[in-house]
Write a protein that holds these residues in place. Structure first.
Motif, PDB file in Angstrom:
ATOM      1  N   THR A 158      35.384  29.463 105.937  1.00 42.52           N
ATOM      2  CA  THR A 158      35.593  29.030 104.567  1.00 42.52           C
ATOM      3  C   THR A 158      37.064  28.807 104.262  1.00 42.52           C
ATOM      4  O   THR A 158      37.823  29.742 104.012  1.00 42.52           O
ATOM      5  CB  THR A 158      34.981  30.046 103.585  1.00 42.52           C
ATOM      6  N   THR A 188      30.563  33.276 101.406  1.00 41.96           N
ATOM      7  CA  THR A 188      32.006  33.092 101.327  1.00 41.96           C
ATOM      8  C   THR A 188      32.391  31.915 100.442  1.00 41.96           C
ATOM      9  O   THR A 188      33.553  31.776 100.069  1.00 41.96           O
ATOM     10  CB  THR A 188      32.614  32.905 102.729  1.00 41.96           C
ATOM     11  N   GLY A 189      31.459  31.038 100.134  1.00 40.99           N
ATOM     12  CA  GLY A 189      31.685  29.998  99.134  1.00 40.99           C
ATOM     13  C   GLY A 189      32.088  28.637  99.662  1.00 40.99           C
ATOM     14  O   GLY A 189      32.225  27.686  98.878  1.00 40.99           O
ATOM     15  N   ARG A 212      23.864  34.754  94.845  1.00 44.64           N
ATOM     16  CA  ARG A 212      24.820  35.694  95.438  1.00 44.64           C
ATOM     17  C   ARG A 212      24.167  36.545  96.521  1.00 44.64           C
ATOM     18  O   ARG A 212      23.114  37.143  96.311  1.00 44.64           O
ATOM     19  CB  ARG A 212      25.403  36.614  94.364  1.00 44.64           C
ATOM     20  N   ARG A 219      33.746  37.675  96.522  1.00 46.00           N
ATOM     21  CA  ARG A 219      33.822  36.280  96.113  1.00 46.00           C
ATOM     22  C   ARG A 219      33.323  36.142  94.681  1.00 46.00           C
ATOM     23  O   ARG A 219      32.323  36.741  94.291  1.00 46.00           O
ATOM     24  CB  ARG A 219      32.970  35.380  97.016  1.00 46.00           C
ATOM     25  N   ASN A 220      34.027  35.313  93.899  1.00 43.78           N
ATOM     26  CA  ASN A 220      33.615  35.043  92.527  1.00 43.78           C
ATOM     27  C   ASN A 220      33.887  33.575  92.197  1.00 43.78           C
ATOM     28  O   ASN A 220      34.346  32.803  93.048  1.00 43.78           O
ATOM     29  CB  ASN A 220      34.325  35.987  91.545  1.00 43.78           C
ATOM     30  N   HIS A 223      37.350  32.147  92.986  1.00 43.88           N
ATOM     31  CA  HIS A 223      37.574  31.783  94.382  1.00 43.88           C
ATOM     32  C   HIS A 223      37.006  30.390  94.680  1.00 43.88           C
ATOM     33  O   HIS A 223      37.631  29.583  95.380  1.00 43.88           O
ATOM     34  CB  HIS A 223      36.905  32.805  95.314  1.00 43.88           C
TER      35      HIS A 223
END
Length: 337
Positions: A158, A188-189, A212, A219-220, A223
């Motif tokens: 990521t 991890t997005g 999620r 991670r939010n 991010h």
């Protein structure tokens, strides 16, 4: 828009486009006519899943930079670490995985054995906090051995380079189907950020329900928004991704990463029974649980819905049949006790 990706080195690893298929039996069971699955589980010839798209750009960059060794990170049973090892083996690169403990399972054991079969060097740390020091030592050693620093890939592949794979995937999807909703695991997005940028560039008005599967401290939305910005900067474009477009669903996570929930177990069984599709309880099962919940609630009525299958479905059991776990570093033996 294909010219968008020409400046970036690329290793041919994936079998693209991956199919979009109807989930007819599941749709009938839940009274929903327009339910589909994106089969990224078939993304690679030896190992599938969402990581292959990222690794095409990451390992392409590593080769272009003259690197001999690739280092990446994850939990002991990391799908990303395994995908990296398999793809490095295919490209003639040495792979090293720096791993942290996680709860033992058949999935963890199989992934460790397959990493051994792919020739990866595995290092088990006591916790994630030890990763920086382990990296320092390994970089020093590899630089001495290779005459070049190793190429470092972050957890999950990521970063903006890896996210390019899913910007590209959005254009692929636009040629197949234009869904109202996409259901996707949020780890991890990188997959999410790439799709958000790509969908906007492709002109699709699609909402991603990002489910999620990792702790919120890891991670939010901030991010993800930052990674979207870095990806746009890399591409030399500026489609704004507003925080309101980042939909993170926390209600299906459960007590912690990798811990199955009853809803995930039910969803895994449902997909197996109705569609003969294999999911697992860490990523895809929790995502499927959210999808089934929303189908029951009626919030998806009249919408075209896509489940993005990020799990590998390639069977590598024959490749690990002759692997002795004693050949793994001794720290991993406890997973086989």
């Amino acid at each position: 828009m294909t010219d968008l990706f020409k400046p970036f080195p690329h290793a041919k690893l994936a079998l693209l486009p991956t199919p979009v298929v109807p989930l007819e039996n599941l749709g009938r069971a839940y009274g929903h006519e327009r339910l589909f699955m994106k089969r990224d589980d078939l993304s690679g010839p030896d190992y599938g899943g969402n990581k292959i798209r990222k690794l095409e750009f990451l390992l392409g960059e590593a080769i272009a930079q003259g690197r001999k060794t690739v280092v990446t990170y994850g939990a002991a049973g990391s799908n990303h670490a395994l995908a990296t090892s398999v793809c490095c083996h295919r490209l003639g690169l040495r792979s090293i995985a720096i791993l942290a403990p996680q709860a033992g399972s058949d999935h963890v054991r199989k992934n460790l054995l397959m990493q051994q079969a792919a020739g990866a060097r595995l290092h088990l740390c006591a916790s994630y906090t030890e990763f920086p020091e382990a990296t320092r030592r390994i970089v020093e050693q590899c630089t001495a051995e290779d005459g070049a620093e190793p190429y470092l890939i972050p957890t999950g592949g990521t970063n903006a380079t890896g996210a390019l794979g899913f910007v590209q995937a959005a254009f692929e999807l636009a040629q197949q189907i234009q869904p109202d909703r996409i259901y996707l695991p949020f780890g991890t997005g990188g997959t999410l950020a790439g799709l958000l940028v790509g969908l906007k560039l492709a002109g699709l008005q699609t909402r991603i329900e990002a489910i999620r599967v990792v702790h919120p401290a890891f991670r939010n939305a901030g991010h993800v928004q930052q990674l979207c910005g870095e990806t746009c900067e890399k591409l030399g474009i500026a489609p704004a991704i507003h925080e309101s477009e980042i939909v993170l669903r926390d209600g299906f996570f459960g007590p912690d990463y990798g811990i199955p929930t009853p809803e995930a177990e039910e969803a895994v069984a449902c997909f197996r029974a109705l569609e003969n599709v294999r999911l697992e309880t860490t990523y895809t099962g929790k995502t499927a649980a959210a999808l089934l919940h929303d189908l029951r609630s009626g919030t998806l009525d009249g919408k075209t819905v896509l489940f993005w299958n990020t799990l590998n479905s390639r069977d590598f059991s024959a490749k690990i049949a002759g692997i002795d776990f004693h050949d793994l570093p001794v720290g991993f033996h406890g997973y086989f006790a």
